[in-house]
Design an enzyme around this catalytic site. Structure first.
Site, PDB file in Angstrom:
ATOM      1  N   TYR A   1      43.623  32.061  43.187  1.00 35.59           N
ATOM      2  CA  TYR A   1      43.329  33.454  42.797  1.00 35.59           C
ATOM      3  C   TYR A   1      44.555  34.063  42.113  1.00 35.59           C
ATOM      4  CZ  TYR A   1      42.194  38.401  42.915  1.00 35.59           C
ATOM      5  OH  TYR A   1      41.980  39.709  42.540  1.00 35.59           O
TER       6      TYR A   1
ATOM      7  N   SER B   1      45.987  42.399  39.086  1.00 33.27           N
ATOM      8  CA  SER B   1      46.106  42.537  40.547  1.00 33.27           C
ATOM      9  C   SER B   1      47.574  42.444  40.941  1.00 33.27           C
ATOM     10  CB  SER B   1      45.343  41.396  41.223  1.00 33.27           C
ATOM     11  OG  SER B   1      45.607  41.348  42.604  1.00 33.27           O
TER      12      SER B   1
HETATM   13  P1  NDP Z   1      33.467  43.861  43.795  1.00 33.31           P
HETATM   14  O1  NDP Z   1      33.051  42.598  44.454  1.00 33.31           O
HETATM   15  O2  NDP Z   1      33.052  45.140  44.387  1.00 33.31           O
HETATM   16  O3  NDP Z   1      33.007  43.841  42.271  1.00 33.31           O
HETATM   17  C1  NDP Z   1      33.089  42.683  41.472  1.00 33.31           C
HETATM   18  C2  NDP Z   1      32.228  42.864  40.232  1.00 33.31           C
HETATM   19  O4  NDP Z   1      32.383  41.698  39.405  1.00 33.31           O
HETATM   20  C3  NDP Z   1      30.762  43.020  40.563  1.00 33.31           C
HETATM   21  O5  NDP Z   1      30.207  44.039  39.766  1.00 33.31           O
HETATM   22  C4  NDP Z   1      30.168  41.671  40.173  1.00 33.31           C
HETATM   23  O6  NDP Z   1      28.845  41.842  39.682  1.00 33.31           O
HETATM   24  C5  NDP Z   1      31.085  41.239  39.016  1.00 33.31           C
HETATM   25  N1  NDP Z   1      31.078  39.801  38.841  1.00 33.31           N
HETATM   26  C6  NDP Z   1      31.603  38.862  39.682  1.00 33.31           C
HETATM   27  N2  NDP Z   1      31.320  37.632  39.226  1.00 33.31           N
HETATM   28  C7  NDP Z   1      30.613  37.791  38.078  1.00 33.31           C
HETATM   29  C8  NDP Z   1      30.035  36.891  37.157  1.00 33.31           C
HETATM   30  N3  NDP Z   1      30.135  35.555  37.297  1.00 33.31           N
HETATM   31  N4  NDP Z   1      29.359  37.384  36.088  1.00 33.31           N
HETATM   32  C9  NDP Z   1      29.253  38.721  35.928  1.00 33.31           C
HETATM   33  N5  NDP Z   1      29.790  39.623  36.755  1.00 33.31           N
HETATM   34  C10 NDP Z   1      30.456  39.165  37.821  1.00 33.31           C
HETATM   35  O7  NDP Z   1      35.075  43.787  43.726  1.00 33.31           O
HETATM   36  P2  NDP Z   1      36.156  44.748  43.059  1.00 33.31           P
HETATM   37  O8  NDP Z   1      35.552  45.951  42.486  1.00 33.31           O
HETATM   38  O9  NDP Z   1      37.244  44.900  44.033  1.00 33.31           O
HETATM   39  O10 NDP Z   1      36.685  43.786  41.909  1.00 33.31           O
HETATM   40  C11 NDP Z   1      36.791  44.159  40.563  1.00 33.31           C
HETATM   41  C12 NDP Z   1      38.045  43.538  39.966  1.00 33.31           C
HETATM   42  O11 NDP Z   1      39.193  44.063  40.618  1.00 33.31           O
HETATM   43  C13 NDP Z   1      38.136  42.014  40.097  1.00 33.31           C
HETATM   44  O12 NDP Z   1      38.622  41.481  38.892  1.00 33.31           O
HETATM   45  C14 NDP Z   1      39.162  41.836  41.215  1.00 33.31           C
HETATM   46  O13 NDP Z   1      39.842  40.613  41.104  1.00 33.31           O
HETATM   47  C15 NDP Z   1      40.075  43.014  40.936  1.00 33.31           C
HETATM   48  N6  NDP Z   1      40.921  43.455  42.040  1.00 33.31           N
HETATM   49  C16 NDP Z   1      40.377  43.831  43.234  1.00 33.31           C
HETATM   50  C17 NDP Z   1      41.196  44.241  44.258  1.00 33.31           C
HETATM   51  C18 NDP Z   1      40.671  44.585  45.602  1.00 33.31           C
HETATM   52  O14 NDP Z   1      41.462  44.590  46.577  1.00 33.31           O
HETATM   53  N7  NDP Z   1      39.415  44.921  45.754  1.00 33.31           N
HETATM   54  C19 NDP Z   1      42.653  44.345  44.059  1.00 33.31           C
HETATM   55  C20 NDP Z   1      43.110  43.937  42.780  1.00 33.31           C
HETATM   56  C21 NDP Z   1      42.263  43.522  41.804  1.00 33.31           C
HETATM   57  P3  NDP Z   1      27.598  40.920  40.129  1.00 33.31           P
HETATM   58  O15 NDP Z   1      27.867  40.444  41.524  1.00 33.31           O
HETATM   59  O16 NDP Z   1      26.420  41.832  40.007  1.00 33.31           O
HETATM   60  O17 NDP Z   1      27.597  39.835  39.125  1.00 33.31           O
HETATM   61  C1  8X3 Z   2      43.144  41.583  45.192  1.00 35.96           C
HETATM   62  C2  8X3 Z   2      44.287  42.018  46.018  1.00 35.96           C
HETATM   63  O1  8X3 Z   2      46.116  41.316  47.632  1.00 35.96           O
HETATM   64  O2  8X3 Z   2      43.982  40.164  47.815  1.00 35.96           O
HETATM   65  O3  8X3 Z   2      43.507  41.205  43.912  1.00 35.96           O
HETATM   66  O4  8X3 Z   2      45.430  39.696  46.001  1.00 35.96           O
HETATM   67  S1  8X3 Z   2      44.970  40.722  46.888  1.00 35.96           S
END
Ligand code: NDP
Ligand code: 8X3
Length: 253
Positions: free
Chosen positions: A153, A140
């Site tokens: 985080y 991220s």
């Molecule tokens: P979403 O919430 O849309 O997706 C998160 C996914 O992670 C879901 O499929 C969820 O599945 C899974 N997950 C969460 N906790 C668990 C767990 N304990 N066990 C198994 N699976 C888990 O968010 P994003 O797609 O945005 O996030 C994906 C990644 O991208 C993360 O690592 C996030 O930190 C990172 N990220 C996101 C950004 C953003 O702005 N959106 C920016 C930078 C990085 P389920 O709930 O079915 O378990």
């Molecule tokens: C998710 C993006 O800007 O909330 O990783 O950290 S931010």
């Protein structure tokens, strides 16, 4: 024969879009997450659209025993995993360090750091046996900068970057490429999860600007996977054009 890829956290957002782009490009998919019904519908959708095999595995990556068992018990044809996308992760809460919830902190550390490690510990040996592979860790902008109230985080994503470097060193001799993809704001369920279901507060994060879409990040992931064998993208930071860094954005009022 199609290659196998495993995408953690494929029930939603970046993981779901990544599973789709991989299916579109000829991979069979192991898709994971806690929500069984979403994995089942993804299996059906990808199977019909791309004629690929999909293995849905529902488990909580914070549960070490179950994570180990589920990967140990993979059917033989799924034990050769060419690509692992360590995507499952979340932010919970946005509070100053002296007011934060220790439960929230544990959820983030257990998922983003320990869960990623549990998966990697099981899958990397399978890649070594197969003679190589590619691990992509979803990091991220929070791994590159620390912002107000982002404390824990940001720490988990800094850890993901450190682990990416460590994996790249240790797995070099085993022909395993390791890449970090670090997105800025992506319009997924991320903020709704962070604010514990408060949709109005989540919507404010993206108000007045065009964030990245999950498909933009999936495109970047496919770009790194599809480089020639002798090329590795170590680290990619991908931002919305309207976001200069973790905190400075250009919004229409
Ligand atoms: P979403 O919430 O849309 O997706 C998160 C996914 O992670 C879901 O499929 C969820 O599945 C899974 N997950 C969460 N906790 C668990 C767990 N304990 N066990 C198994 N699976 C888990 O968010 P994003 O797609 O945005 O996030 C994906 C990644 O991208 C993360 O690592 C996030 O930190 C990172 N990220 C996101 C950004 C953003 O702005 N959106 C920016 C930078 C990085 P389920 O709930 O079915 O378990
Ligand atoms: C998710 C993006 O800007 O909330 O990783 O950290 S931010």
């Amino acid at each position: 024969m199609k290659k196998n890829a495993m995408v953690t956290g494929s029930t939603s957002g970046i993981g779901k879009a990544t599973a789709e782009i991989l299916a579109q490009n000829g991979y069979n998919l192991i898709v994971t997450g806690r929500r069984k019904e979403l994995l089942e519908s993804l299996k059906e959708e990808l199977g019909i659209k791309y004629k690929c095999d999909v293995l849905p595995l529902h488990f909580d990556i914070r549960n070490r025993e179950r994570t180990e068992a589920i990967i140990n018990e993979l059917p033989q044809q799924w034990k050769k995993i060419s690509v692992l996308v360590n995507n499952a992760g979340l932010a919970v809460g946005l509070d100053p360090i002296h007011e934060g919830s220790t439960d929230d902190w544990e959820r983030m550390i257990d998922t983003n750091v320990k869960g990623l490690l549990y998966i990697t510990r099981q899958v990397a040996p399978l890649m070594i046996t197969a003679g190589g592979g590619h691990i992509i860790n979803i990091s991220s902008i929070a791994a590159k900068e620390v912002y107000e109230n982002g404390n824990v985080y940001c720490a988990t994503k800094h850890a993901v970057d450190a682990l990416t470097e460590g994996m790249r060193i240790d797995l070099l001799k085993h022909h395993i490429k390791v890449t970090s993809i670090a997105p800025g704001m992506v319009d997924t369920a991320f903020s709704t999860v962070r604010f514990k279901g408060d949709e109005a507060r989540a919507a404010k994060v993206y108000e007045g600007l065009v964030p990245l879409h999950a498909t933009d990040v999936a495109d970047a992931i496919w770009y790194v996977i599809s480089r020639p064998a002798h090329v590795n993208i170590n680290d990619m930071l991908i931002m919305p054009a309207a976001q200069a860094n973790a905190t400075i954005t250009l919004r229409k009022s």
